[in-house]
Design an enzyme around this catalytic site. Structure first.
Site, PDB file in Angstrom:
ATOM      1  N   HIS A  40       0.829  -1.213   0.000  1.00  6.07           N
ATOM      2  CA  HIS A  40       0.000   0.000   0.000  1.00  6.07           C
ATOM      3  C   HIS A  40       0.867   1.269   0.000  1.00  6.07           C
ATOM      4  O   HIS A  40       1.663   1.472   0.912  1.00  6.07           O
ATOM      5  CB  HIS A  40      -0.914  -0.010   1.230  1.00  6.07           C
ATOM      6  CG  HIS A  40      -1.791   1.202   1.322  1.00  6.07           C
ATOM      7  ND1 HIS A  40      -1.980   1.904   2.486  1.00  6.07           N
ATOM      8  CD2 HIS A  40      -2.524   1.842   0.371  1.00  6.07           C
ATOM      9  CE1 HIS A  40      -2.785   2.916   2.259  1.00  6.07           C
ATOM     10  NE2 HIS A  40      -3.137   2.909   0.987  1.00  6.07           N
ATOM     11  N   TYR A 325     -11.048  20.016  35.673  1.00  9.60           N
ATOM     12  CA  TYR A 325     -10.136  20.850  34.878  1.00  9.60           C
ATOM     13  C   TYR A 325      -9.364  21.855  35.737  1.00  9.60           C
ATOM     14  O   TYR A 325      -9.361  23.055  35.479  1.00  9.60           O
ATOM     15  CB  TYR A 325     -10.907  21.534  33.729  1.00  9.60           C
ATOM     16  CG  TYR A 325     -11.523  20.509  32.816  1.00  9.60           C
ATOM     17  CD1 TYR A 325     -10.697  19.675  32.045  1.00  9.60           C
ATOM     18  CD2 TYR A 325     -12.891  20.316  32.761  1.00  9.60           C
ATOM     19  CE1 TYR A 325     -11.246  18.690  31.243  1.00  9.60           C
ATOM     20  CE2 TYR A 325     -13.446  19.328  31.958  1.00  9.60           C
ATOM     21  CZ  TYR A 325     -12.614  18.520  31.208  1.00  9.60           C
ATOM     22  OH  TYR A 325     -13.161  17.546  30.430  1.00  9.60           O
TER      23      TYR A 325
HETATM   24  C1  HEM Z   1      -2.442   6.032  -1.320  1.00  7.18           C
HETATM   25  C2  HEM Z   1      -4.776   1.946  -2.516  1.00  7.18           C
HETATM   26  C3  HEM Z   1      -6.823   1.819   1.896  1.00  7.18           C
HETATM   27  C4  HEM Z   1      -4.685   6.030   3.018  1.00  7.18           C
HETATM   28  C5  HEM Z   1      -2.911   4.941  -2.034  1.00  7.18           C
HETATM   29  C6  HEM Z   1      -2.583   4.637  -3.408  1.00  7.18           C
HETATM   30  C7  HEM Z   1      -3.222   3.485  -3.734  1.00  7.18           C
HETATM   31  C8  HEM Z   1      -3.969   3.068  -2.574  1.00  7.18           C
HETATM   32  C9  HEM Z   1      -3.168   2.756  -5.066  1.00  7.18           C
HETATM   33  C10 HEM Z   1      -1.690   5.479  -4.315  1.00  7.18           C
HETATM   34  C11 HEM Z   1      -2.574   6.364  -5.140  1.00  7.18           C
HETATM   35  C12 HEM Z   1      -1.799   7.257  -6.086  1.00  7.18           C
HETATM   36  O1  HEM Z   1      -0.905   7.992  -5.575  1.00  7.18           O
HETATM   37  O2  HEM Z   1      -2.099   7.240  -7.276  1.00  7.18           O
HETATM   38  C13 HEM Z   1      -5.507   1.542  -1.423  1.00  7.18           C
HETATM   39  C14 HEM Z   1      -6.294   0.350  -1.357  1.00  7.18           C
HETATM   40  C15 HEM Z   1      -6.853   0.308  -0.102  1.00  7.18           C
HETATM   41  C16 HEM Z   1      -6.432   1.500   0.607  1.00  7.18           C
HETATM   42  C17 HEM Z   1      -6.470  -0.657  -2.497  1.00  7.18           C
HETATM   43  C18 HEM Z   1      -7.759  -0.726   0.517  1.00  7.18           C
HETATM   44  C19 HEM Z   1      -7.931  -1.940   0.060  1.00  7.18           C
HETATM   45  C20 HEM Z   1      -6.466   2.972   2.569  1.00  7.18           C
HETATM   46  C21 HEM Z   1      -6.946   3.373   3.859  1.00  7.18           C
HETATM   47  C22 HEM Z   1      -6.342   4.580   4.166  1.00  7.18           C
HETATM   48  C23 HEM Z   1      -5.485   4.911   3.070  1.00  7.18           C
HETATM   49  C24 HEM Z   1      -7.931   2.582   4.706  1.00  7.18           C
HETATM   50  C25 HEM Z   1      -6.484   5.481   5.371  1.00  7.18           C
HETATM   51  C26 HEM Z   1      -6.792   5.144   6.565  1.00  7.18           C
HETATM   52  C27 HEM Z   1      -3.881   6.363   1.952  1.00  7.18           C
HETATM   53  C28 HEM Z   1      -3.066   7.550   1.918  1.00  7.18           C
HETATM   54  C29 HEM Z   1      -2.407   7.552   0.675  1.00  7.18           C
HETATM   55  C30 HEM Z   1      -2.845   6.366  -0.039  1.00  7.18           C
HETATM   56  C31 HEM Z   1      -2.951   8.590   3.049  1.00  7.18           C
HETATM   57  C32 HEM Z   1      -1.447   8.601   0.174  1.00  7.18           C
HETATM   58  C33 HEM Z   1      -0.052   8.284   0.603  1.00  7.18           C
HETATM   59  C34 HEM Z   1       0.818   9.498   0.500  1.00  7.18           C
HETATM   60  O3  HEM Z   1       1.119   9.890  -0.638  1.00  7.18           O
HETATM   61  O4  HEM Z   1       1.147  10.052   1.557  1.00  7.18           O
HETATM   62  N1  HEM Z   1      -3.775   3.977  -1.560  1.00  7.18           N
HETATM   63  N2  HEM Z   1      -5.618   2.228  -0.226  1.00  7.18           N
HETATM   64  N3  HEM Z   1      -5.594   3.930   2.121  1.00  7.18           N
HETATM   65  N4  HEM Z   1      -3.721   5.669   0.771  1.00  7.18           N
HETATM   66 FE1  HEM Z   1      -4.663   3.960   0.274  1.00  7.18          FE
HETATM   67  N1  MTE Z   2     -18.966  22.056  25.375  1.00  8.35           N
HETATM   68  C1  MTE Z   2     -20.121  21.480  25.754  1.00  8.35           C
HETATM   69  N2  MTE Z   2     -21.259  22.164  25.601  1.00  8.35           N
HETATM   70  N3  MTE Z   2     -20.145  20.218  26.260  1.00  8.35           N
HETATM   71  C2  MTE Z   2     -18.982  19.490  26.435  1.00  8.35           C
HETATM   72  O1  MTE Z   2     -19.044  18.338  26.901  1.00  8.35           O
HETATM   73  N4  MTE Z   2     -16.516  19.483  26.255  1.00  8.35           N
HETATM   74  C3  MTE Z   2     -15.371  20.386  26.383  1.00  8.35           C
HETATM   75  C4  MTE Z   2     -15.362  21.414  25.266  1.00  8.35           C
HETATM   76  N5  MTE Z   2     -16.656  22.013  25.117  1.00  8.35           N
HETATM   77  C5  MTE Z   2     -17.742  20.097  26.083  1.00  8.35           C
HETATM   78  C6  MTE Z   2     -17.787  21.393  25.514  1.00  8.35           C
HETATM   79  C7  MTE Z   2     -14.073  19.734  26.392  1.00  8.35           C
HETATM   80  S1  MTE Z   2     -13.549  19.057  27.866  1.00  8.35           S
HETATM   81  C8  MTE Z   2     -13.232  19.754  25.302  1.00  8.35           C
HETATM   82  S2  MTE Z   2     -11.662  19.117  25.401  1.00  8.35           S
HETATM   83  C9  MTE Z   2     -13.667  20.319  24.021  1.00  8.35           C
HETATM   84  O2  MTE Z   2     -15.012  20.767  24.062  1.00  8.35           O
HETATM   85  C10 MTE Z   2     -13.548  19.277  22.926  1.00  8.35           C
HETATM   86  O3  MTE Z   2     -13.998  19.791  21.713  1.00  8.35           O
HETATM   87  P1  MTE Z   2     -14.221  18.769  20.489  1.00  8.35           P
HETATM   88  O4  MTE Z   2     -15.123  17.663  20.960  1.00  8.35           O
HETATM   89  O5  MTE Z   2     -14.770  19.571  19.379  1.00  8.35           O
HETATM   90  O6  MTE Z   2     -12.840  18.239  20.180  1.00  8.35           O
END
Ligand code: HEM
Ligand code: MTE
Length: 416
Positions: A40, A325
């Protein structure tokens, strides 16, 4: 073509590791991508975040996947299809549950508590982008998420001497200039799981992800307070601005918190009544339709689902301002703690953590890329990020914002 087997979502969910094979779904198709994990381009750890479930919520965040060659590649790994029952939407929740109205959440979030909902992004996604996508932004709720009808929403603003404003959402948008600020929110409990390894502490066991950054848009609190008759010289001594949320406990008491009036009125502190998060309306979990954003200050003061703002000679009477807090010295424990005697946390100190590689991970020999975040606290500028033996990290993307907003991330720094 031969008929492919049918699988339920529960069966797919059993395939989450290379040992059990890595399965994912896309639409109603089931794929075994075990052999692709190591290939990946985004790294094996990221693909594993989706293991056992649907790809769509992840691919919606990383647009590199919406290219024909990615779908073609996926097609090679197809092993079956979802059973017809499971291809349909999940059943509705239990309506007697006060949390039944909570919004749907992204499956990548690491849940520390479901009711109320508290969750953080996995470390490797936190440093994937400078701004945290709304869907992955950490969530800290104390109560059920209120359902707010934007058309009937009113914000009450109480100034000195009984003067008050009642603002609709469109009045808030139209009467006050829109101001944007890139700011990081952090919960006071961030990294508590690490503290517990030193000495057990009470509270949610956050890892390093109770911190996230967004571009917030809204009215300046300063402008709204001035419109309500507040003057820079209101009152002698330290005055406060108290906020209340629309989220209430079983007795009808809302979440509340306060900040010093001085910060609220400071143009430099850029305190917002935000209605936008990364260019979109606030998501329900993050305070729809309006929340406070206090840059550099503990997240607890950035009250979500804001219903009232009031200027007062004393701090918010809320439980979360008075009995939670607060910071204590190391000799204080739960038997000797006196919440009344301790000041409420406002600014938080310097914070930094490594997001990749994770503790205990096996890494290849030779040069290593280490990723992480650094945050200065108090809205101040980050001056330097250093490695354990004093080597300096090269700052990656976000350098400009980093200098302006006091928030930095070391990406690709060679730390020796
Ligand atoms: C990049 C395939 C799942 C995050 C890519 C690329 C492919 C690919 C082919 C390169 C694309 C390009 O540059 O043209 C897949 C396939 C997956 C999968 C087949 C599942 C079966 C995931 C998941 C995530 C993810 C679940 C995030 C949680 C990324 C990221 C990149 C990437 C962030 C960019 C990497 C970089 O350039 O920094 N993936 N992917 N992918 N994928 Fe996936
Ligand atoms: N505001 C309301 N009305 N109720 C909440 O429970 N949680 C606070 C604050 N504002 C809270 C709130 C706490 S402890 C944090 S750390 C931040 O919201 C978190 O914001 P987020 O959930 O958007 O990250």
């Amino acid at each position: 073509a031969p008929q492919l087997p049918r699988y339920t979502r529960a069966e797919v969910a059993q395939h989450r590791t290379p040992k059990d094979r890595v399965w994912v779904t896309y639409g109603t198709d089931v794929f075994d991508v075990t052999e692709f994990v190591e290939l990946h381009p985004g790294g094996p750890d990221k693909i594993l975040l989706a293991a056992g479930g649907a790809l769509e919520p992840f691919w919606a965040l990383y647009a590199v996947h919406s290219q024909p060659h990615v779908l073609e590649l996926l097609r090679d790994y197809k092993v079956g299809e979802l059973s017809p029952e499971d291809a349909a939407a999940p059943p509705p929740g239990d309506t007697a549950d006060p949390f039944a109205g909570d919004p749907p959440r992204h499956p990548a979030l690491r849940v520390n508590s479901l009711k109320p909902f508290n969750a953080e992004p996995p470390p490797e996604l936190l440093t994937q982008s400078f701004l945290t996508p709304n869907e992955l932004f950490f969530t800290r709720n104390h109560l059920p998420v209120p359902a707010v009808e934007p058309g009937s929403y009113r914000l009450r603003v109480e100034g000195p001497g009984g003067r008050a404003l009642s603002l609709s959402l469109s009045e808030l948008r139209q009467r006050f200039p829109k101001h944007e600020v890139t700011a990081t929110l952090q919960c006071a409990g961030n990294r508590r799981s690490e503290m517990s390894r030193v000495r057990p502490v009470k509270g949610l066991s956050w890892d390093i992800g109770a911190i996230s950054t967004a571009r917030w848009g809204g009215a300046r609190l300063r402008d709204v307070l001035l419109a309500a008759g507040v003057r820079d010289n209101t009152g002698d001594g330290e005055w406060h601005v108290c906020f209340e949320g629309l989220d209430v406990d079983a007795s009808g008491t809302p979440y509340g918190a306060s900040i010093p009036l001085k910060r609220a009125l400071s143009a430099e502190a850029e305190v917002l009544l935000a209605y936008e998060m990364n260019g979109r309306e606030l998501p329900r979990d993050h305070g729809f339709p309006v929340r406070v954003v206090v840059p550099g200050v503990v997240g607890a003061r950035s009250v979500k689902w804001l219903r009232s703002v009031a200027v007062s000679p004393s701090e918010s009477p809320s439980h979360w301002q008075q009995n939670d807090y607060k910071g204590f010295c190391p000799s204080v424990d739960w038997d000797s703690v006196d919440f009344g005697a301790a000041p409420a946390i406002q600014e938080l100190p310097v914070q930094s953590a490594i997001t990749e590689p994770r503790p205990g991970a096996a890494v290849p020999a030779g040069e290593l890329t280490v990723k992480g975040y650094a945050w200065s606290g108090g809205g101040r500028e980050v001056v330097r990020v250093s490695g354990a033996k004093g080597g300096e990290g090269k700052m990656g993307w976000g350098e400009r914002e980093w200098r302006e907003m006091g928030w930095g991330k070391g990406d690709g720094g060679k730390w020796e």
